[in-house]
Design a protein around this motif. Structure first.
Motif, short mmCIF file in Angstrom:
data_model
loop_
_atom_site.label_atom_id
_atom_site.label_comp_id
_atom_site.label_asym_id
_atom_site.label_seq_id
_atom_site.Cartn_x
_atom_site.Cartn_y
_atom_site.Cartn_z
N ARG A 76 16.34 34.76 -14.26
CA ARG A 76 15.33 35.70 -14.77
C ARG A 76 15.00 36.68 -13.67
O ARG A 76 15.00 36.34 -12.49
N VAL A 77 14.73 37.93 -14.06
CA VAL A 77 14.42 38.99 -13.11
C VAL A 77 13.08 39.60 -13.51
O VAL A 77 12.87 39.93 -14.68
N THR A 78 12.19 39.73 -12.56
CA THR A 78 10.86 40.27 -12.83
C THR A 78 10.96 41.64 -13.48
O THR A 78 11.66 42.53 -13.01
N GLY A 79 10.26 41.79 -14.60
CA GLY A 79 10.21 43.07 -15.29
C GLY A 79 11.31 43.28 -16.31
O GLY A 79 11.33 44.32 -16.99
N ILE A 80 12.24 42.34 -16.43
CA ILE A 80 13.33 42.47 -17.39
C ILE A 80 13.38 41.21 -18.25
O ILE A 80 13.45 40.10 -17.73
N VAL A 81 13.32 41.39 -19.57
CA VAL A 81 13.41 40.25 -20.49
C VAL A 81 14.77 40.31 -21.17
O VAL A 81 15.06 41.26 -21.91
N PRO A 82 15.63 39.33 -20.94
CA PRO A 82 16.95 39.36 -21.58
C PRO A 82 16.82 39.14 -23.08
O PRO A 82 15.84 38.56 -23.55
N PRO A 83 17.80 39.57 -23.86
CA PRO A 83 17.76 39.34 -25.31
C PRO A 83 17.85 37.85 -25.63
O PRO A 83 18.31 37.05 -24.81
N ASP A 84 17.40 37.48 -26.82
CA ASP A 84 17.39 36.07 -27.22
C ASP A 84 18.78 35.45 -27.14
O ASP A 84 18.92 34.25 -26.82
#
Length: 222
Positions: A207-215
């Motif tokens: 996980r990267v702060t500020g980026i939400v990967p797709p489901d």
């Protein structure tokens, strides 16, 4: 414990992480913010790049290509460069294709512009670069789809470094939802097999702060 200095969304770092995992070589990941240019890091790796692997005996190995070649020579029980001379040529050709051609035409134009620039505080994405990246990825996905449809693995009959190089770039772009898998069904099936390998699990947990990967990013049945 061996240490791997890396960045979570660097495809070159991901390639080394996958190879270490496939070879069942334990390591401690250490994130290195290369834009900070730490003197201690530069003293060991003057290029200031990642990945860099530091073995238990203190040997420091920079550059993903050098690291992977070293791992093949030092830990040959799980070979990833092919069995015959022809297979080894094809593996190296495809590694170069993804780490050089795909990287310059797609990864640099999409991942670098949308993510790395922001993380390093270097301004907004360049619209021309984004347009070029989206145009180029269609061609590359078509080629990847052909490889996946005509071969068991990308370089031939056995899983190889070519698969890990390709999957590393694709996984980074998939993290930012920039891969239209519907356009390449054979490539999607290949990538699902790659995601199902135990060595891939740590990448799916990134996980990267500020980026939400797709489901679908961490979904093995996407």
């Amino acid at each position: 414990m061996r240490i791997l200095y890396h960045l979570p969304l660097s495809p070159y770092c991901r390639k080394v992480r996958l190879v270490l995992g496939e070879k069942r070589l334990p390591f401690e990941p250490m994130m290195e913010r290369v834009w900070e240019r730490r003197p201690d890091y530069l003293s060991v790796n003057p290029a200031g790049t990642v990945p860099m692997l530091v073995e238990e005996n203190g040997l420091s190995i920079p550059n993903s290509s050098v690291i992977c070649e070293y791992l093949e020579e030092a830990y040959p029980d799980t070979p990833l460069l092919g069995r015959t001379l022809a297979e080894r040529v094809e593996v190296r050709r495809l590694v170069a294709w993804f780490d050089e051609k795909f990287a310059s035409e797609v990864t640099q134009n999409l991942l670098h512009e949308k993510v790395m620039k922001r993380i390093a505080g270097r301004g907004n994405p360049d619209g021309n670069a984004l347009r070029a990246g989206y145009a180029n990825i269609r061609y590359h996905l078509s080629y990847l789809d052909w490889l996946a449809e005509t071969r068991k693995w990308l370089a031939g009959p056995t899983l190889s470094l070519a698969d890990f190089a390709a999957a590393s770039h694709l996984s980074c772009l998939d993290f930012i939802n920039d891969v239209d898998w519907s356009k390449a069904p054979a490539a999607k099936d290949w990538y699902a097999r790659m995601k199902s390998r135990p060595c891939f699990r740590p990448l799916l947990n990134d996980r990267v702060t500020g980026i939400v990967p797709p489901d679908h990013y961490a979904d093995l049945d996407f």
